[in-house]
Design a protein around this motif. Sequence first.
Motif, PDB file in Angstrom:
ATOM      1  N   ILE A   2       3.024   2.038  13.485  1.00  0.00           N
ATOM      2  CA  ILE A   2       3.315   2.877  12.331  1.00  0.00           C
ATOM      3  C   ILE A   2       3.037   4.346  12.665  1.00  0.00           C
ATOM      4  CG2 ILE A   2       2.718   3.387   9.930  1.00  0.00           C
ATOM      5  CD1 ILE A   2       1.863   0.451   9.676  1.00  0.00           C
ATOM      6  N   GLN A   3       4.015   5.185  12.389  1.00  0.00           N
ATOM      7  CA  GLN A   3       3.849   6.616  12.582  1.00  0.00           C
ATOM      8  C   GLN A   3       3.386   7.242  11.266  1.00  0.00           C
ATOM      9  OE1 GLN A   3       4.209   8.352  15.486  1.00  0.00           O
ATOM     10  NE2 GLN A   3       4.541   6.379  16.501  1.00  0.00           N
ATOM     11  N   ILE A   4       2.206   7.813  11.261  1.00  0.00           N
ATOM     12  CA  ILE A   4       1.640   8.414  10.060  1.00  0.00           C
ATOM     13  C   ILE A   4       1.857   9.928  10.116  1.00  0.00           C
ATOM     14  CG2 ILE A   4      -0.420   8.742   8.656  1.00  0.00           C
ATOM     15  CD1 ILE A   4       0.441   5.845   8.799  1.00  0.00           C
ATOM     16  N   PRO A   5       2.613  10.481   9.182  1.00  0.00           N
ATOM     17  CA  PRO A   5       2.793  11.943   9.167  1.00  0.00           C
ATOM     18  C   PRO A   5       1.455  12.660   9.023  1.00  0.00           C
ATOM     19  CG  PRO A   5       4.371  10.865   7.700  1.00  0.00           C
ATOM     20  CD  PRO A   5       3.377   9.815   8.122  1.00  0.00           C
ATOM     21  N   SER A   6       1.316  13.774   9.676  1.00  0.00           N
ATOM     22  CA  SER A   6       0.041  14.510   9.632  1.00  0.00           C
ATOM     23  C   SER A   6      -0.303  14.958   8.214  1.00  0.00           C
ATOM     24  CB  SER A   6       0.107  15.727  10.562  1.00  0.00           C
ATOM     25  OG  SER A   6       1.163  16.600  10.181  1.00  0.00           O
ATOM     26  N   SER A   7       0.727  15.161   7.379  1.00  0.00           N
ATOM     27  CA  SER A   7       0.481  15.608   5.998  1.00  0.00           C
ATOM     28  C   SER A   7      -0.190  14.539   5.151  1.00  0.00           C
ATOM     29  CB  SER A   7       1.798  16.024   5.335  1.00  0.00           C
ATOM     30  OG  SER A   7       2.687  14.921   5.235  1.00  0.00           O
ATOM     31  N   PHE A   8      -0.196  13.275   5.630  1.00  0.00           N
ATOM     32  CA  PHE A   8      -0.807  12.182   4.865  1.00  0.00           C
ATOM     33  C   PHE A   8      -2.331  12.247   4.902  1.00  0.00           C
ATOM     34  CE2 PHE A   8       2.570   8.631   4.377  1.00  0.00           C
ATOM     35  CZ  PHE A   8       3.519   9.572   4.019  1.00  0.00           C
ATOM     36  N   ASP A  19       4.572  15.034  -0.976  1.00  0.00           N
ATOM     37  CA  ASP A  19       5.707  14.690  -1.836  1.00  0.00           C
ATOM     38  C   ASP A  19       5.902  13.182  -1.808  1.00  0.00           C
ATOM     39  OD1 ASP A  19       8.285  14.183  -2.911  1.00  0.00           O
ATOM     40  OD2 ASP A  19       8.956  16.191  -2.356  1.00  0.00           O
ATOM     41  N   ILE A  20       5.991  12.585  -2.993  1.00  0.00           N
ATOM     42  CA  ILE A  20       6.063  11.127  -3.096  1.00  0.00           C
ATOM     43  C   ILE A  20       7.295  10.560  -2.400  1.00  0.00           C
ATOM     44  CG2 ILE A  20       7.381  10.816  -5.236  1.00  0.00           C
ATOM     45  CD1 ILE A  20       5.057   8.983  -6.145  1.00  0.00           C
ATOM     46  N   LYS A  21       8.316  11.378  -2.218  1.00  0.00           N
ATOM     47  CA  LYS A  21       9.527  10.918  -1.535  1.00  0.00           C
ATOM     48  C   LYS A  21       9.269  10.622  -0.061  1.00  0.00           C
ATOM     49  CE  LYS A  21      12.645  13.448  -4.632  1.00  0.00           C
ATOM     50  NZ  LYS A  21      13.639  14.548  -4.734  1.00  0.00           N
ATOM     51  N   LEU A  22       8.141  11.090   0.460  1.00  0.00           N
ATOM     52  CA  LEU A  22       7.789  10.848   1.859  1.00  0.00           C
ATOM     53  C   LEU A  22       7.048   9.525   2.057  1.00  0.00           C
ATOM     54  CD1 LEU A  22       6.493  14.427   2.816  1.00  0.00           C
ATOM     55  CD2 LEU A  22       8.758  13.438   3.270  1.00  0.00           C
ATOM     56  N   ALA A  23       6.750   8.804   0.964  1.00  0.00           N
ATOM     57  CA  ALA A  23       5.995   7.545   1.063  1.00  0.00           C
ATOM     58  C   ALA A  23       6.676   6.580   2.026  1.00  0.00           C
ATOM     59  CB  ALA A  23       5.864   6.908  -0.313  1.00  0.00           C
ATOM     60  N   LEU A  24       5.878   5.903   2.823  1.00  0.00           N
ATOM     61  CA  LEU A  24       6.422   4.979   3.823  1.00  0.00           C
ATOM     62  C   LEU A  24       7.041   3.744   3.171  1.00  0.00           C
ATOM     63  CD1 LEU A  24       3.608   4.964   6.563  1.00  0.00           C
ATOM     64  CD2 LEU A  24       5.577   6.503   6.336  1.00  0.00           C
ATOM     65  N   GLU A  26       6.981   0.945   4.994  1.00  0.00           N
ATOM     66  CA  GLU A  26       6.089  -0.086   5.527  1.00  0.00           C
ATOM     67  C   GLU A  26       4.875   0.581   6.154  1.00  0.00           C
ATOM     68  OE1 GLU A  26       4.392  -3.478   6.058  1.00  0.00           O
ATOM     69  OE2 GLU A  26       6.352  -3.371   5.110  1.00  0.00           O
ATOM     70  N   PRO A  27       3.657   0.358   5.642  1.00  0.00           N
ATOM     71  CA  PRO A  27       3.387  -0.411   4.431  1.00  0.00           C
ATOM     72  C   PRO A  27       3.970   0.262   3.201  1.00  0.00           C
ATOM     73  CG  PRO A  27       1.395   0.704   5.163  1.00  0.00           C
ATOM     74  CD  PRO A  27       2.414   0.904   6.235  1.00  0.00           C
ATOM     75  N   ASN A  28       4.481  -0.546   2.302  1.00  0.00           N
ATOM     76  CA  ASN A  28       5.260  -0.056   1.173  1.00  0.00           C
ATOM     77  C   ASN A  28       4.485   0.923   0.303  1.00  0.00           C
ATOM     78  OD1 ASN A  28       7.038   0.334  -0.926  1.00  0.00           O
ATOM     79  ND2 ASN A  28       6.960  -1.758  -1.683  1.00  0.00           N
ATOM     80  N   GLY A  29       4.916   2.185   0.340  1.00  0.00           N
ATOM     81  CA  GLY A  29       4.367   3.180  -0.565  1.00  0.00           C
ATOM     82  C   GLY A  29       3.201   3.986  -0.051  1.00  0.00           C
ATOM     83  N   LEU A  30       2.746   3.768   1.170  1.00  0.00           N
ATOM     84  CA  LEU A  30       1.611   4.553   1.674  1.00  0.00           C
ATOM     85  C   LEU A  30       1.968   6.037   1.638  1.00  0.00           C
ATOM     86  CD1 LEU A  30      -1.218   4.536   2.989  1.00  0.00           C
ATOM     87  CD2 LEU A  30      -0.062   4.544   5.210  1.00  0.00           C
ATOM     88  N   ILE A  31       1.102   6.849   1.010  1.00  0.00           N
ATOM     89  CA  ILE A  31       1.403   8.268   0.829  1.00  0.00           C
ATOM     90  C   ILE A  31       0.212   9.169   1.163  1.00  0.00           C
ATOM     91  CG2 ILE A  31       0.769   8.258  -1.624  1.00  0.00           C
ATOM     92  CD1 ILE A  31       3.638  10.271   0.064  1.00  0.00           C
ATOM     93  N   GLY A  32      -0.961   8.587   1.389  1.00  0.00           N
ATOM     94  CA  GLY A  32      -2.111   9.415   1.703  1.00  0.00           C
ATOM     95  C   GLY A  32      -3.252   8.626   2.294  1.00  0.00           C
ATOM     96  N   ILE A  33      -4.081   9.313   3.092  1.00  0.00           N
ATOM     97  CA  ILE A  33      -5.245   8.688   3.731  1.00  0.00           C
ATOM     98  C   ILE A  33      -6.429   9.632   3.604  1.00  0.00           C
ATOM     99  CG2 ILE A  33      -6.199   7.764   5.882  1.00  0.00           C
ATOM    100  CD1 ILE A  33      -3.325   7.318   6.840  1.00  0.00           C
ATOM    101  N   GLY A  34      -7.558   9.089   3.146  1.00  0.00           N
ATOM    102  CA  GLY A  34      -8.777   9.885   3.077  1.00  0.00           C
ATOM    103  C   GLY A  34      -8.993  10.501   1.707  1.00  0.00           C
TER     104      GLY A  34
END
Length: 219
Positions: A2-8, A19-24, A26-34
Motif C-alpha cells: 500500500i502506498q500511503i500519501p505523505s499528506s495522510f 481532501d476526502i476524495k483522496l481516501a484509499l 484499499e483499505p477502503n476509506g483510509l484518509i489519515g494516520i496519527g
Amino acid sequence: MIQIPSSFWLNADEIKFPDIKLALKEPNGLIGIGGDLSVERLLHAYSNGIFPWYGKDEPILWYSPDPRMVITPEAFHLSKSLRKTINSSRFNVSVNTVFPEVMHQCQNVPRAGQSGTWISDEMISAYCNLYDAGYAHSYEVFLDKKLVGGLYGVALGGVFFGESMFSLVSNASKVAFAYLLQNSDYKLIDCQVENKHLESLGAFNMPRDLFIQQLKAFV
C-alpha cells in the motif's frame, strides 16, 4: 504494498484532514494516520464524514469508506417479533445514564469472528470526554435493573454516528437501536461499514459523495 500519501500523516498541532476524495480504495476509506483523539479533532472528523478505527499496537487510523452504510427512520424495518418484544415491556430503555459502562461492555463482549476489539482504553477515555462535552450518547437496555444491551455514538445536528453496540441477552441491542430510531429527531444514522445485522433492520449502502451531501445538510 500500500502506498500511503505523505499528506495522510497528520500534524499533531492542527486538526485538518486531507481532501476526502483522496481516501484509499484499499483499505477502503483510509484518509489519515496519527494525530490524537482530542474532542476538537474528533468533532472535526465526524463533521467531515471521518471516524477513527484502529487496532492494538497501531497508530490512530482515520477512515471515510465508500460506500457508507446508513439507515433512516423511514427505512427502519421493525419486524413483528421485535415489535412484540418492545411491546412486552420486558426491557427498560434509558439514555445517557451509564455511558462508560456501555462502552466497557462493547469493548469486552465477545464477537463472532473477532479475536479482539478496536475499542481501546484510549478510545473509551476519548469518547467519555465527548460524552462530558455533550456530543456522545448512549442508549441503554435494562432487564431486572441489570444492563443487558445498548449502543453508543456521536451526535451532530440531525445525524447520529453509531459506533458500537452490545447484547447480553437476545434482542437487547435491537431494542436499543429501535429506541434510537423511533424516539429521536435524527434524520440520518451512520452505521459506517456494511453489517448484515443492521442490514436486516433496514440499513443500506449510500455512495460517499451522497453521504457527505446529506451530512452537510443535516449537521
